[in-house]
Scaffold this motif. Sequence first.
Motif, PDB file in Angstrom:
ATOM      1  N   ALA A 158      73.432  33.245  48.388  1.00  0.00           N
ATOM      2  CA  ALA A 158      71.854  33.299  48.147  1.00  0.00           C
ATOM      3  C   ALA A 158      71.113  33.773  49.469  1.00  0.00           C
ATOM      4  CB  ALA A 158      71.424  31.917  47.718  1.00  0.00           C
ATOM      5  N   PRO A 159      71.317  33.191  50.598  1.00  0.00           N
ATOM      6  CA  PRO A 159      70.498  33.566  51.717  1.00  0.00           C
ATOM      7  C   PRO A 159      70.999  34.984  52.100  1.00  0.00           C
ATOM      8  CG  PRO A 159      71.739  31.354  52.104  1.00  0.00           C
ATOM      9  CD  PRO A 159      72.184  32.072  50.919  1.00  0.00           C
ATOM     10  N   ALA A 160      71.986  35.680  51.857  1.00  0.00           N
ATOM     11  CA  ALA A 160      72.519  36.883  52.169  1.00  0.00           C
ATOM     12  C   ALA A 160      71.806  37.782  51.494  1.00  0.00           C
ATOM     13  CB  ALA A 160      73.772  37.051  52.414  1.00  0.00           C
ATOM     14  N   PHE A 161      71.454  37.321  50.094  1.00  0.00           N
ATOM     15  CA  PHE A 161      70.656  38.541  49.352  1.00  0.00           C
ATOM     16  C   PHE A 161      69.388  38.079  49.375  1.00  0.00           C
ATOM     17  CE2 PHE A 161      75.069  39.052  47.889  1.00  0.00           C
ATOM     18  CZ  PHE A 161      75.026  40.313  47.282  1.00  0.00           C
ATOM     19  N   GLY A 162      68.712  37.371  49.998  1.00  0.00           N
ATOM     20  CA  GLY A 162      67.333  37.118  50.126  1.00  0.00           C
ATOM     21  C   GLY A 162      66.656  36.049  49.313  1.00  0.00           C
ATOM     22  N   LEU A 163      67.630  35.206  48.703  1.00  0.00           N
ATOM     23  CA  LEU A 163      67.120  34.458  47.451  1.00  0.00           C
ATOM     24  C   LEU A 163      66.576  33.226  48.413  1.00  0.00           C
ATOM     25  CD1 LEU A 163      69.696  34.693  44.821  1.00  0.00           C
ATOM     26  CD2 LEU A 163      67.181  35.413  44.567  1.00  0.00           C
ATOM     27  N   ILE A 164      67.139  32.665  49.574  1.00  0.00           N
ATOM     28  CA  ILE A 164      66.658  31.525  50.444  1.00  0.00           C
ATOM     29  C   ILE A 164      66.454  32.506  51.743  1.00  0.00           C
ATOM     30  CG2 ILE A 164      67.471  29.717  51.423  1.00  0.00           C
ATOM     31  CD1 ILE A 164      67.313  29.247  48.471  1.00  0.00           C
ATOM     32  N   ALA A 165      65.269  31.961  52.133  1.00  0.00           N
ATOM     33  CA  ALA A 165      64.817  32.513  53.504  1.00  0.00           C
ATOM     34  C   ALA A 165      64.696  31.596  54.615  1.00  0.00           C
ATOM     35  CB  ALA A 165      63.540  33.400  53.277  1.00  0.00           C
ATOM     36  N   ALA A 166      64.101  30.455  54.128  1.00  0.00           N
ATOM     37  CA  ALA A 166      63.771  29.230  55.106  1.00  0.00           C
ATOM     38  C   ALA A 166      65.171  28.806  55.715  1.00  0.00           C
ATOM     39  CB  ALA A 166      62.797  28.405  54.468  1.00  0.00           C
ATOM     40  N   ALA A 167      64.906  28.516  57.067  1.00  0.00           N
ATOM     41  CA  ALA A 167      66.163  28.050  57.810  1.00  0.00           C
ATOM     42  C   ALA A 167      66.465  26.895  57.247  1.00  0.00           C
ATOM     43  CB  ALA A 167      65.865  27.756  59.535  1.00  0.00           C
ATOM     44  N   LYS A 203      68.429  27.143  54.015  1.00  0.00           N
ATOM     45  CA  LYS A 203      69.696  27.804  54.410  1.00  0.00           C
ATOM     46  C   LYS A 203      70.768  26.787  54.611  1.00  0.00           C
ATOM     47  CE  LYS A 203      68.064  32.383  55.682  1.00  0.00           C
ATOM     48  NZ  LYS A 203      68.154  33.412  56.777  1.00  0.00           N
ATOM     49  N   TRP A 204      70.297  25.747  55.608  1.00  0.00           N
ATOM     50  CA  TRP A 204      71.268  24.615  56.199  1.00  0.00           C
ATOM     51  C   TRP A 204      71.442  23.763  54.863  1.00  0.00           C
ATOM     52  CZ3 TRP A 204      74.414  24.823  59.845  1.00  0.00           C
ATOM     53  CH2 TRP A 204      74.183  25.473  60.983  1.00  0.00           C
ATOM     54  N   LEU A 205      70.621  23.631  53.938  1.00  0.00           N
ATOM     55  CA  LEU A 205      70.808  22.635  52.686  1.00  0.00           C
ATOM     56  C   LEU A 205      71.757  23.333  51.718  1.00  0.00           C
ATOM     57  CD1 LEU A 205      67.167  21.225  52.166  1.00  0.00           C
ATOM     58  CD2 LEU A 205      69.017  20.082  52.823  1.00  0.00           C
ATOM     59  N   VAL A 206      71.524  24.692  51.652  1.00  0.00           N
ATOM     60  CA  VAL A 206      72.457  25.237  50.738  1.00  0.00           C
ATOM     61  C   VAL A 206      73.984  25.443  51.200  1.00  0.00           C
ATOM     62  CG1 VAL A 206      73.260  27.700  49.901  1.00  0.00           C
ATOM     63  CG2 VAL A 206      70.542  26.834  49.733  1.00  0.00           C
ATOM     64  N   ALA A 207      74.181  25.682  52.608  1.00  0.00           N
ATOM     65  CA  ALA A 207      75.465  25.464  53.140  1.00  0.00           C
ATOM     66  C   ALA A 207      76.075  24.213  53.292  1.00  0.00           C
ATOM     67  CB  ALA A 207      75.284  25.764  54.520  1.00  0.00           C
ATOM     68  N   PHE A 236      69.745  23.042  44.004  1.00  0.00           N
ATOM     69  CA  PHE A 236      69.741  24.586  44.317  1.00  0.00           C
ATOM     70  C   PHE A 236      68.556  25.062  43.535  1.00  0.00           C
ATOM     71  CE2 PHE A 236      70.663  28.821  43.197  1.00  0.00           C
ATOM     72  CZ  PHE A 236      70.776  29.508  44.345  1.00  0.00           C
ATOM     73  N   LEU A 237      68.197  25.038  42.442  1.00  0.00           N
ATOM     74  CA  LEU A 237      67.052  25.594  41.775  1.00  0.00           C
ATOM     75  C   LEU A 237      65.736  25.117  42.251  1.00  0.00           C
ATOM     76  CD1 LEU A 237      68.028  25.463  38.038  1.00  0.00           C
ATOM     77  CD2 LEU A 237      67.937  27.212  39.328  1.00  0.00           C
ATOM     78  N   CYS A 238      65.543  23.881  42.672  1.00  0.00           N
ATOM     79  CA  CYS A 238      64.610  23.276  43.459  1.00  0.00           C
ATOM     80  C   CYS A 238      64.319  23.926  44.727  1.00  0.00           C
ATOM     81  CB  CYS A 238      64.562  21.678  43.832  1.00  0.00           C
ATOM     82  SG  CYS A 238      64.388  20.681  42.270  1.00  0.00           S
ATOM     83  N   LEU A 239      65.421  24.337  45.385  1.00  0.00           N
ATOM     84  CA  LEU A 239      65.411  25.045  46.828  1.00  0.00           C
ATOM     85  C   LEU A 239      64.739  26.579  46.559  1.00  0.00           C
ATOM     86  CD1 LEU A 239      68.729  23.982  48.390  1.00  0.00           C
ATOM     87  CD2 LEU A 239      66.412  23.068  49.178  1.00  0.00           C
ATOM     88  N   LEU A 240      65.483  27.021  45.353  1.00  0.00           N
ATOM     89  CA  LEU A 240      64.941  28.509  45.356  1.00  0.00           C
ATOM     90  C   LEU A 240      63.487  28.347  44.874  1.00  0.00           C
ATOM     91  CD1 LEU A 240      67.504  29.975  42.572  1.00  0.00           C
ATOM     92  CD2 LEU A 240      67.024  30.712  45.008  1.00  0.00           C
ATOM     93  N   ALA A 241      63.109  27.597  44.127  1.00  0.00           N
ATOM     94  CA  ALA A 241      61.684  27.329  43.671  1.00  0.00           C
ATOM     95  C   ALA A 241      60.651  27.179  45.049  1.00  0.00           C
ATOM     96  CB  ALA A 241      61.336  26.433  42.661  1.00  0.00           C
ATOM     97  N   ALA A 242      61.001  26.317  45.614  1.00  0.00           N
ATOM     98  CA  ALA A 242      60.356  26.006  47.021  1.00  0.00           C
ATOM     99  C   ALA A 242      60.262  27.045  47.969  1.00  0.00           C
ATOM    100  CB  ALA A 242      60.739  24.710  47.472  1.00  0.00           C
ATOM    101  N   ASP A 243      61.293  27.656  48.096  1.00  0.00           N
ATOM    102  CA  ASP A 243      61.508  28.754  49.319  1.00  0.00           C
ATOM    103  C   ASP A 243      60.611  29.903  48.506  1.00  0.00           C
ATOM    104  OD1 ASP A 243      62.820  29.424  51.835  1.00  0.00           O
ATOM    105  OD2 ASP A 243      63.327  31.258  50.611  1.00  0.00           O
ATOM    106  N   ALA A 244      60.642  30.203  47.151  1.00  0.00           N
ATOM    107  CA  ALA A 244      59.787  31.289  46.714  1.00  0.00           C
ATOM    108  C   ALA A 244      58.308  31.102  46.608  1.00  0.00           C
ATOM    109  CB  ALA A 244      60.228  31.801  45.298  1.00  0.00           C
ATOM    110  N   LEU A 245      57.672  29.786  46.558  1.00  0.00           N
ATOM    111  CA  LEU A 245      56.581  29.374  46.711  1.00  0.00           C
ATOM    112  C   LEU A 245      55.915  29.476  48.101  1.00  0.00           C
ATOM    113  CD1 LEU A 245      56.557  26.747  43.914  1.00  0.00           C
ATOM    114  CD2 LEU A 245      55.469  28.889  43.793  1.00  0.00           C
ATOM    115  N   ARG A 246      56.934  28.973  48.854  1.00  0.00           N
ATOM    116  CA  ARG A 246      56.462  29.234  50.508  1.00  0.00           C
ATOM    117  C   ARG A 246      56.241  30.559  50.941  1.00  0.00           C
ATOM    118  NH1 ARG A 246      58.770  30.512  55.214  1.00  0.00           N
ATOM    119  NH2 ARG A 246      60.704  31.126  54.015  1.00  0.00           N
ATOM    120  N   LEU A 247      57.153  31.441  50.598  1.00  0.00           N
ATOM    121  CA  LEU A 247      56.818  32.920  50.912  1.00  0.00           C
ATOM    122  C   LEU A 247      55.656  33.559  50.150  1.00  0.00           C
ATOM    123  CD1 LEU A 247      60.614  34.163  50.319  1.00  0.00           C
ATOM    124  CD2 LEU A 247      59.151  33.719  52.818  1.00  0.00           C
ATOM    125  N   ALA A 248      55.491  32.772  49.083  1.00  0.00           N
ATOM    126  CA  ALA A 248      53.995  33.552  48.491  1.00  0.00           C
ATOM    127  C   ALA A 248      52.749  32.847  49.025  1.00  0.00           C
ATOM    128  CB  ALA A 248      54.288  33.211  46.842  1.00  0.00           C
TER     129      ALA A 248
END
Length: 279
Positions: A221-230, A233-237, A266-278
């Motif tokens: 997910a981080p490699a494909f740009g779905l997760i950007a915040a550091a 990324k650690w939480l996904v790992a 994982f869905l919560c992390l995706l949504a939170a990261d997307a909203l942070r970028l926006a």
Amino acid sequence: MNARDLARLLRPRIGLLAAAGAAAGHLCAGGRGVWPALSAGGALLLAAGCSVLNQVQERREDARMARTRERPLAAGRLAPRAGLGLAAGLFLAAAACLALTPGGPGTALAVPLAALLYNGLYTPLKKRTSLAMLVGAVAGALPPVVGFAAAGGDPLGPRSLLLWGIFYAWQAPHFWLFARLHRAEYAAAGFRVPQQGVAETRAGGALAVWLVAYAALLLLAPAFGLIAAAGAKWLVAALAAGLCGLALAGGERLRFALVNASLALFLCLLAADALRLAA
């Protein structure tokens, strides 16, 4: 029909997971405002429609299982014709919601596609082959792709397909563990569940393969740009590492709960990261 019967028909927990997947896909594709909620509503209605139609199809089998015998169709409190009418209404409402999204009317094609895969293929195959799960998972993995398309993104693009793959890989251990917890009931109803045809000594290894595959897809997910915040990324790992450890753990009920919680996190992390970028 009372509220309990309605909940049994619509199975809101499954619908809410589909809604969350569609909303996450929509956000990852850049959708904002009210549109992710509309995508989520369409996915929720679609999942509910598939559930009702499935119960019409399997009302006799449901009547043989303690877990499902009180469903309205299985218990005879709702006629099959009424169930078909409700399913049709839910499908039409889902199509209307999705057609109004930025993805346009073409997004509504997800409704007949999901119904074909889930109700037309998976449902009848459950009594014929233990591999039916692999077909049903195709339909179950559609929500994030639907969300991507509803936002105007490419549903066949690499990020959308990765989300589909994560959902697909999650469903195998989810349903495998669920079927093992209810193996006697499934056998009574005549359903062929995933572990059939797999020796007990090898079943754990097969399940571990699916868990590791699911964890590996999460790491992409981080490699494909779905997760950007550091931090994310650690939480996904950490989540992926936990799933690999889960492959070696015992206790089916605990593993089932943790596998389900992993996708929600994982869905919560995706949504939170997307909203942070926006922001």
